[in-house]
Design a protein around this motif. Structure first.
Motif, PDB file in Angstrom:
ATOM      1  N   ARG A   1       1.056  -1.585   0.366  1.00  0.00           N
ATOM      2  CA  ARG A   1      -0.103  -0.252   0.003  1.00  0.00           C
ATOM      3  C   ARG A   1       0.437   1.300  -0.272  1.00  0.00           C
ATOM      4  N   GLY A   2       0.349   2.471  -0.239  1.00  0.00           N
ATOM      5  CA  GLY A   2       0.876   3.891  -0.870  1.00  0.00           C
ATOM      6  C   GLY A   2       0.342   4.240  -1.686  1.00  0.00           C
ATOM      7  N   GLY A   3       0.669   5.155  -1.697  1.00  0.00           N
ATOM      8  CA  GLY A   3       0.519   6.297  -1.574  1.00  0.00           C
ATOM      9  C   GLY A   3       1.064   7.359  -3.265  1.00  0.00           C
ATOM     10  N   ASN A   4       0.019   8.485  -4.348  1.00  0.00           N
ATOM     11  CA  ASN A   4       1.169   8.086  -5.072  1.00  0.00           C
ATOM     12  C   ASN A   4       2.817   8.477  -5.196  1.00  0.00           C
ATOM     13  N   GLY A   5       3.676   7.746  -6.074  1.00  0.00           N
ATOM     14  CA  GLY A   5       4.808   8.637  -5.996  1.00  0.00           C
ATOM     15  C   GLY A   5       5.361   8.061  -4.800  1.00  0.00           C
ATOM     16  N   SER A   6       4.803   6.941  -3.823  1.00  0.00           N
ATOM     17  CA  SER A   6       5.450   6.505  -3.594  1.00  0.00           C
ATOM     18  C   SER A   6       7.183   5.813  -3.080  1.00  0.00           C
ATOM     19  N   GLY A   7       6.648   4.798  -4.223  1.00  0.00           N
ATOM     20  CA  GLY A   7       7.851   3.782  -4.839  1.00  0.00           C
ATOM     21  C   GLY A   7       7.601   2.854  -4.747  1.00  0.00           C
ATOM     22  N   LYS A   8       5.973   2.097  -4.609  1.00  0.00           N
ATOM     23  CA  LYS A   8       5.265   0.976  -5.019  1.00  0.00           C
ATOM     24  C   LYS A   8       6.342   0.619  -6.710  1.00  0.00           C
ATOM     25  N   THR A   9       5.793   0.966  -7.311  1.00  0.00           N
ATOM     26  CA  THR A   9       6.052   1.002  -9.099  1.00  0.00           C
ATOM     27  C   THR A   9       7.453   0.811  -9.214  1.00  0.00           C
ATOM     28  N   THR A  10       8.542   1.794  -9.037  1.00  0.00           N
ATOM     29  CA  THR A  10       9.978   1.611  -9.039  1.00  0.00           C
ATOM     30  C   THR A  10      10.056   0.190  -7.930  1.00  0.00           C
ATOM     31  N   PHE A  11       9.631   0.300  -6.489  1.00  0.00           N
ATOM     32  CA  PHE A  11      10.325  -1.234  -5.641  1.00  0.00           C
ATOM     33  C   PHE A  11      10.021  -2.553  -7.291  1.00  0.00           C
ATOM     34  N   PHE A  12       8.482  -2.778  -6.976  1.00  0.00           N
ATOM     35  CA  PHE A  12       7.752  -3.721  -8.714  1.00  0.00           C
ATOM     36  C   PHE A  12       8.678  -3.948  -9.278  1.00  0.00           C
ATOM     37  N   ARG A  13       8.725  -2.667 -10.405  1.00  0.00           N
ATOM     38  CA  ARG A  13       9.815  -3.081 -11.567  1.00  0.00           C
ATOM     39  C   ARG A  13      11.588  -2.874 -11.125  1.00  0.00           C
ATOM     40  N   THR A  14      11.871  -3.154 -10.165  1.00  0.00           N
ATOM     41  CA  THR A  14      13.577  -3.248  -9.329  1.00  0.00           C
ATOM     42  C   THR A  14      13.275  -5.288  -9.107  1.00  0.00           C
ATOM     43  N   VAL A  15      12.786  -5.098  -8.431  1.00  0.00           N
ATOM     44  CA  VAL A  15      12.344  -7.094  -8.400  1.00  0.00           C
ATOM     45  C   VAL A  15      12.039  -7.926  -9.711  1.00  0.00           C
ATOM     46  N   ALA A  16      11.049  -7.208 -10.348  1.00  0.00           N
ATOM     47  CA  ALA A  16      10.851  -8.092 -11.813  1.00  0.00           C
ATOM     48  C   ALA A  16      12.070  -7.658 -12.841  1.00  0.00           C
ATOM     49  N   GLY A  17      13.606  -7.173 -12.062  1.00  0.00           N
ATOM     50  CA  GLY A  17      14.418  -6.800 -13.132  1.00  0.00           C
ATOM     51  C   GLY A  17      14.438  -5.962 -14.395  1.00  0.00           C
ATOM     52  N   LEU A  18      13.779  -4.573 -14.096  1.00  0.00           N
ATOM     53  CA  LEU A  18      13.826  -3.595 -15.584  1.00  0.00           C
ATOM     54  C   LEU A  18      14.203  -2.326 -15.052  1.00  0.00           C
ATOM     55  N   LEU A  19      14.937  -2.872 -13.524  1.00  0.00           N
ATOM     56  CA  LEU A  19      15.799  -1.319 -13.352  1.00  0.00           C
ATOM     57  C   LEU A  19      16.443  -1.671 -12.635  1.00  0.00           C
ATOM     58  N   PRO A  20      17.957  -0.908 -12.962  1.00  0.00           N
ATOM     59  CA  PRO A  20      19.585  -1.460 -11.730  1.00  0.00           C
ATOM     60  C   PRO A  20      19.309  -0.317 -10.722  1.00  0.00           C
ATOM     61  N   PHE A  21      19.835  -1.451  -9.896  1.00  0.00           N
ATOM     62  CA  PHE A  21      19.824  -0.704  -8.016  1.00  0.00           C
ATOM     63  C   PHE A  21      21.159  -1.482  -7.629  1.00  0.00           C
ATOM     64  N   SER A  22      21.240  -1.329  -7.138  1.00  0.00           N
ATOM     65  CA  SER A  22      22.295  -1.229  -5.692  1.00  0.00           C
ATOM     66  C   SER A  22      22.057  -2.717  -4.680  1.00  0.00           C
ATOM     67  N   GLY A  23      22.456  -3.265  -4.382  1.00  0.00           N
ATOM     68  CA  GLY A  23      22.305  -4.451  -3.344  1.00  0.00           C
ATOM     69  C   GLY A  23      21.340  -5.644  -3.583  1.00  0.00           C
ATOM     70  N   GLN A  24      21.296  -6.582  -4.051  1.00  0.00           N
ATOM     71  CA  GLN A  24      21.126  -8.255  -3.682  1.00  0.00           C
ATOM     72  C   GLN A  24      19.165  -8.161  -2.757  1.00  0.00           C
ATOM     73  N   ILE A  25      18.760  -8.887  -4.654  1.00  0.00           N
ATOM     74  CA  ILE A  25      17.568  -9.603  -4.483  1.00  0.00           C
ATOM     75  C   ILE A  25      17.643 -11.152  -4.792  1.00  0.00           C
ATOM     76  N   THR A  26      17.040 -12.102  -4.330  1.00  0.00           N
ATOM     77  CA  THR A  26      17.555 -13.490  -3.951  1.00  0.00           C
ATOM     78  C   THR A  26      15.994 -13.948  -3.826  1.00  0.00           C
ATOM     79  N   LEU A  27      15.630 -15.107  -4.976  1.00  0.00           N
ATOM     80  CA  LEU A  27      14.364 -15.779  -4.797  1.00  0.00           C
ATOM     81  C   LEU A  27      14.497 -17.385  -4.276  1.00  0.00           C
ATOM     82  N   ASP A  28      13.761 -17.645  -3.608  1.00  0.00           N
ATOM     83  CA  ASP A  28      13.909 -18.954  -3.233  1.00  0.00           C
ATOM     84  C   ASP A  28      15.710 -19.776  -2.166  1.00  0.00           C
ATOM     85  N   GLY A  29      15.998 -18.415  -1.454  1.00  0.00           N
ATOM     86  CA  GLY A  29      18.080 -18.903  -1.592  1.00  0.00           C
ATOM     87  C   GLY A  29      18.378 -19.175  -2.738  1.00  0.00           C
ATOM     88  N   GLN A  30      18.401 -18.777  -4.005  1.00  0.00           N
ATOM     89  CA  GLN A  30      19.155 -19.428  -4.449  1.00  0.00           C
ATOM     90  C   GLN A  30      19.458 -19.047  -5.886  1.00  0.00           C
TER      91      GLN A  30
END
Length: 211
Positions: free
Chosen positions: A32-61
């Protein structure tokens, strides 16, 4: 199921999202979040559509940057306001994405029927209404054998009958194939009829659990 560590997303040097640590179990999660809160940015980052720094790991693998192809085979995304090349037909896009996602035989046709995409299967997407684009985006997001499907504003522009069929399908995939779903919505999330595993607040560049 999905673990985020030391994630930072910035645009032109301005940090818009910071997630030091987040560990989401399998299930259905609402953000949940208002317009511009970062929801879509987060989803697009997790989907692999945006570059970022850090780690995102699925199923520990599967780490998104270390294992880009296996990761993307297992994480699908339906955009809130999808746009596609005007000259491509729904059938062409579904065939292309289906091959990329290694869709099982018959899956494309079954989803097209369930979501009502067959009614405009051979039309160019440049002629589509917003509702038609939404239905196509949902079809594409369900192709293959995903472990996680991200649904950004799935209720927007979607008619009631199709929404009901979509959420029946979500429940089926959750119970029978252990597919997890994340969704955002500006509308009342109870309209989905889904039983939520967790709810999260997105705002001011951070993500926190809702009590």
């Amino acid at each position: 199921m999905l673990t985020v560590a030391n994630l930072t997303k910035a645009y032109s040097g301005h940090t818009v999202l910071t997630v030091p640590a987040l560990d989401l179990p399998p299930g259905i999660h609402y953000f949940r979040g208002g317009n511009g809160s970062g929801k879509t940015t987060f989803f697009r980052t997790v989907a692999g559509l945006l570059p970022f720094s850090g780690q995102i790991t699925l199923d520990g693998q599967y780490e998104i940057n270390r294992d880009p192809v296996p990761y993307r085979l297992r994480v699908n995304y339906a955009e809130a306001e999808p746009l596609y090349p005007d000259f491509l037909a729904a059938r062409d896009l579904a065939g292309f994405v289906g091959r990329a996602k290694q869709a099982p035989a018959g899956q494309i046709d079954a989803l097209a029927e369930t979501l009502g995409v067959t009614a405009f299967w051979t039309q160019a997407t440049g002629t589509f209404s917003s509702g038609m684009l939404k239905k196509l985006s949902l079809l594409l997001a369900l192709l293959g054998r995903p472990r996680l499907v991200l649904l950004d504003e799935p209720l927007t522009t979607l008619d009631v009958a199709t929404a009901s069929r979509l959420f029946d399908l979500v429940r089926q995939l959750r119970s029978e194939q252990d597919v997890s779903f994340w969704l955002t919505s500006h509308q009342d999330v109870s309209l989905t009829g889904l039983t939520l595993t967790g709810s999260w607040q997105v705002g001011e560049g951070v993500i926190s659990p809702l009590s």
